[in-house]
Motif scaffolding. Structure first.
Motif, PDB file in Angstrom:
ATOM      1  N   MET A  59      -3.919   7.915  -3.080  1.00 35.75           N
ATOM      2  CA  MET A  59      -5.486   7.283  -2.977  1.00 35.75           C
ATOM      3  C   MET A  59      -5.590   5.824  -3.057  1.00 35.75           C
ATOM      4  O   MET A  59      -5.053   5.375  -3.347  1.00 35.75           O
ATOM      5  CB  MET A  59      -5.522   7.620  -4.426  1.00 35.75           C
ATOM      6  CG  MET A  59      -5.934   9.167  -4.869  1.00 35.75           C
ATOM      7  SD  MET A  59      -6.249   9.550  -6.249  1.00 35.75           S
ATOM      8  CE  MET A  59      -4.553   9.180  -7.290  1.00 35.75           C
ATOM      9  N   ARG A  60      -6.693   5.652  -2.156  1.00 37.11           N
ATOM     10  CA  ARG A  60      -7.014   4.452  -1.835  1.00 37.11           C
ATOM     11  C   ARG A  60      -7.219   3.313  -3.291  1.00 37.11           C
ATOM     12  O   ARG A  60      -8.128   4.001  -3.586  1.00 37.11           O
ATOM     13  CB  ARG A  60      -8.215   3.889  -0.881  1.00 37.11           C
ATOM     14  CG  ARG A  60      -7.847   2.823  -0.023  1.00 37.11           C
ATOM     15  CD  ARG A  60      -8.390   3.307   1.086  1.00 37.11           C
ATOM     16  NE  ARG A  60      -8.385   1.530   1.318  1.00 37.11           N
ATOM     17  CZ  ARG A  60      -7.694   0.701   2.656  1.00 37.11           C
ATOM     18  NH1 ARG A  60      -7.897   2.188   3.665  1.00 37.11           N
ATOM     19  NH2 ARG A  60      -8.004  -0.511   3.819  1.00 37.11           N
ATOM     20  N   ILE A  61      -7.327   2.359  -3.729  1.00 36.75           N
ATOM     21  CA  ILE A  61      -7.728   1.522  -4.602  1.00 36.75           C
ATOM     22  C   ILE A  61      -8.484   0.814  -4.358  1.00 36.75           C
ATOM     23  O   ILE A  61      -9.436   0.216  -4.850  1.00 36.75           O
ATOM     24  CB  ILE A  61      -6.157   0.850  -4.975  1.00 36.75           C
ATOM     25  CG1 ILE A  61      -5.654   1.753  -5.990  1.00 36.75           C
ATOM     26  CG2 ILE A  61      -7.591   0.504  -6.662  1.00 36.75           C
ATOM     27  CD1 ILE A  61      -5.725   2.077  -7.468  1.00 36.75           C
ATOM     28  N   LEU A  62      -8.049  -0.579  -2.892  1.00 36.19           N
ATOM     29  CA  LEU A  62      -9.174  -0.923  -3.152  1.00 36.19           C
ATOM     30  C   LEU A  62      -9.760  -0.449  -1.779  1.00 36.19           C
ATOM     31  O   LEU A  62      -9.462   0.312  -0.690  1.00 36.19           O
ATOM     32  CB  LEU A  62      -8.603  -2.290  -2.176  1.00 36.19           C
ATOM     33  CG  LEU A  62      -7.182  -3.023  -3.649  1.00 36.19           C
ATOM     34  CD1 LEU A  62      -7.086  -4.754  -2.122  1.00 36.19           C
ATOM     35  CD2 LEU A  62      -8.489  -3.525  -4.445  1.00 36.19           C
TER      36      LEU A  62
END
Lengths: 338, 338, 338, 338
Positions: free
Chosen positions: B62-65
């Motif tokens: 999962m990408r945060i930024l």
């Protein structure tokens, strides 16, 4: 074309409409139904003409004939067989086209070629130019990549296939490789389609991720119209509301429909539909069972080091296993894995 | 980036993964939850890196930024105001950009200019190059159309705007007109976006008809990254399952979301969303109420004679009426129709 | 209905088809065009009849008349005004219906009522029965919730509105509340629609999240056909490929189209479209600007404690601010916030 | 669950959030990254809890664990085999379930049974209750239809399967037939799902036409949770932008994904995906190749007289031919047509 009028359209409105139809050198035939007056329009009806009848007394306009001709099976009953070197696509064979997402280096692309040769796969796919969603991602090797692909062919005898995105690169790429590809994002890039129409190499036209089947055929029509008869259609998954279980929804129905509506060969790209390697075998088998004339698959000699599309690149042993599974399946439907 | 491991991943697998993360010059922080081990990855994470972690012991990544920077409001709080001649887009004004689908002839385009001048509209839209689904439809006047647009500006003082589809035409068109447009079908034509990045004229970037909001912003990021700061986003309707009541679904939520996620001005094109002129007033008002900084509208001095998009071109009196309706609406939300 | 035949259909096939049409008590009129023979079919054509003509010599079948009658504006030009107590929906007023997602407790629902009274909102929404995606989530208070809603009306004079999902609950709920709601997931639950047709209370029919506009009108037709004339349509966002920026795509075009195709009032639910409270003001304004006759909005006296839909529930001060913003907007389009 | 905070969230905001998490009996672990603070939340996280964290300092909330348990293969590795009489679904057999759309009359249903017996098909499908888009179309025979189905079983030994739409009919139908079906339009009719949970007959749960894979599994979870372990999932095509070439897009990827995510058998309904009989063979083969445990197919002894779904009902000879084509295909993938 059929024009359905609104209820209570006046005689004058109908007469005006009939005049406008005649002005466009078309022939109107008025038909008065119980609840609606309907006008049949005979002659050469383009989309622009369909679109020019609207509003006021017009309820809707329905097209009767399909907007494409050159791609239509109606006017060309026999299936077209496209030749890539000595490989034929569109006959009883199911042709495997495999290779890495991108050309990354001489070492990598030669290792990929080796992987394909062992499995008796005859056409390699690999992109020299990359359409990337982000300007911060790997953009491909460009001309250097094309040269490496040419080297692959010279050293191994594999046919090589690559995507071209820029109109300026079409004639150049056509000199280096055996088959060119229009990517999904460029399916309606009409200037690019025109350039593909002018070259003498076969073209894989990928369906846009939200292109209707009609739009996909119209894109092929552009290439055919501009002079290139060797077009292969490719279903690669469409964009739907389901966006977490896989990347796109492989539309196997489209494979069957495209084959019945057109005379062109139709292949499938399960890799971009899946977005992850686990799902590729099931999608590959489904595409072949639905009638695909070939598969376009991403496989990498070392996926963990791949510079792009790593998650959906098969490991060499997975590609080998898939070939083993596809062979009896092809036979069961009266075809051969080629 | 957060990597969620499958349950029962072995210590060795985790250690290998940690090594792979470090090889990419990123910093892993392992976190052991009740049911899953999770690895936080710190550093400069591109899409290619996100994609390279998959399979085996990995359940999901999962990408945060967000993947964009230059377009993000996070790093550029103030809204960008784009200047087209002396017209500003992105301030308190709601700017009307109107005109025919295509440049058809000098007579037609001058009549269109006259129509706009009367209504005090300052920017004319009109396409010299046309993206057509069918090779049998009107393909635009090309360079001749650009010259007519220049003539419009010289004679009337109107600013002129046009679409460019071919990379080779970008620098040429930039000499003739005041603002260029990337059409919906070319939103992910990256070579074209790069060319738009190199010119010094403002660019309207239309959202692709099946582009996510993130993809639309990434396309703007391409233009910004290649040097052009004057980008205006344009919502023009998306492709959904509803395909008979109108042509595309105008996504008013996207207008609000794009304005909060980016610092760029956002306008709307109700004409292509509607596909028929009856629906345009309602969509125009909705777009403005949702916060659009401007509207891009097709209007023709004589729609029944229009060579393209006839059905969705407003009649002059309809455009005048729409302006009259929009004026109080703009004031009610603290803006001005400009 | 128009039946388009395949090219080269034989005289015998056409004669057989003509016989089949007559068997169904319909009248065929054969029309021979240049490339296709077309048969007009006059008479009472249902979907089943359209569907029964397919295959063999038939290329396609096109319906001319709309499949609905009772809901159609064609046969009922004047807009229906639905009365909920002394509140009228469908006239020049834009009616606000607001309240919490669920009835949670007497204390909570009374606090919610207080919040509405202060803002002069006259109808409260709150669900006693909850359609939940997960069996592990809060399922609603059921009959106890209905009783609390009745108490709200008795104590405060507010009209109360609630969703019913189970056919067995329809007559019961109709005794307790002033208006019932068919949820989006039940728009094609035909047994439920029939029950709503039998009661004497107004019904809000929410469009299914992937229902076409025609399907939505057909659902209303069910209720009307079974005897209840007081139907209000509600656009609440549709499911599209965009699934991360907001929950659903509010289809403002549908509001305008439903109002022109039917005589029923049309309201919008921006809360379920948004899925988060930040987006609700923009969507509310867009819906009203597009012509909505009312809004259905989730607001909670204390969203952080809400048992369901917390993220999309407005805080009391946000609801107040929204009312302040909507008031001048309504006036700008010649209406009044009621 | 992972909560990503907005940049520049204050210490106080973070402390408040930590308190709110603890109040819900969950355990927060704060993790400070370079650009964002992230809070891991451990414990029993429901959708309502995920939803209750939003706004203010929260940028987004990401769920780590899947929301379903009983249906998950993670907690139940072995594939469930569902028994319908002596027919097993979910083992190495590919089970054919065929028959007419509706029970129309004793004569028709007996002719249909005859057709199936000849082809050695063991389960008949036929609807007694019909979900119809239009109130003007055939609504099914109801209880009389159930009785005819029972008669089929008694006379022929075929197992019989039918759809139930009304909660009140579930226990009644369970007495007459061998297997019940939840239609696509009722996949999220939770009261109905609960009733199906209480019976002791196997249930086919059709995926809603716009249901995500997660939502489909959650619907199964409802039935399992309420006590019925014999659930078979059924992919039947999803609604996409392509709406003219076929009725729905058969999602073969979903078949593979559902089989890997759950332990339940998964079958496919190519008839409703196709909407026309020409496409059914290709879709059937694709579904089986993708791993389907069975097929649900509409076939009618005399399609031209069918009261509903005529266009997608196979002729008896087409059904026979399809069986002949599927047999070798099943063997090629190591299964048997049963």
């Amino acid at each position: 074309m059929i024009i359905v009028l609104k209820p209570n359209s006046s005689k004058e409105e109908i007469a005006n409409l009939v005049d406008r139809i005649k002005e466009k050198s078309l022939k109107p035939v008025v038909f008065e139904g119980d609840e609606r007056t309907v006008i049949h329009v005979l002659g050469n009806v383009t989309d622009d003409i369909v679109n020019s009848f609207s509003g006021k007394c017009i309820e809707k306009v329905m097209r009767i004939l399909k907007p494409f001709k050159l791609a239509s099976r109606e006017h060309h009953e026999e299936t077209t067989v496209v030749k890539v070197g000595n490989v034929e696509i569109g006959n009883e064979n199911v042709v495997m086209i495999a290779g890495p997402c991108s050309v990354e280096s001489e070492e990598q692309i030669m290792a990929a070629a080796e992987m394909l040769k062992k499995l008796n796969i005859k056409i390699m796919r690999a992109s020299a130019f990359k359409p990337r969603t982000s300007p911060y991602d790997f953009q491909g090797l460009g001309i250097k990549g094309l040269k490496l692909l040419k080297k692959v062919r010279e050293k191994t005898g594999l046919m090589v296939e690559t995507e071209v995105m820029d109109v300026r690169d079409v004639p150049i790429a056509a000199e280096y490789v055996d088959m060119l590809r229009v990517g999904a994002r460029n399916m309606q890039n009409y200037d690019l389609l025109k350039e593909f129409g002018k070259i003498k190499k076969p073209v894989i036209l990928k369906r846009g991720m939200s292109a209707t089947i009609n739009e996909c055929i119209m894109a092929a029509e552009y290439i055919l119209y501009h002079g290139n008869k060797d077009v292969i259609l490719c279903e690669r998954g469409i964009r739907t509301f389901e966006a977490s279980a896989y990347r796109n929804t492989l539309d196997v129905g489209a494979i069957a429909v495209l084959k019945s509506m057109t005379h062109l060969p139709v292949i499938a790209d399960p890799s971009h539909a899946a977005g992850n390697r686990e799902l590729i075998p099931a999608l590959s088998k489904a595409a072949v069972a639905a009638g695909a004339d070939g598969l376009l698959i991403e496989a990498h000699p070392n996926p963990e080091k791949a510079l792009s599309d790593a998650a959906q690149s098969l490991y060499p042993e997975q590609l080998a296993k898939l070939m083993d599974e596809l062979r009896p399946l092809c036979e069961a439907i009266g075809r051969k894995l080629g």
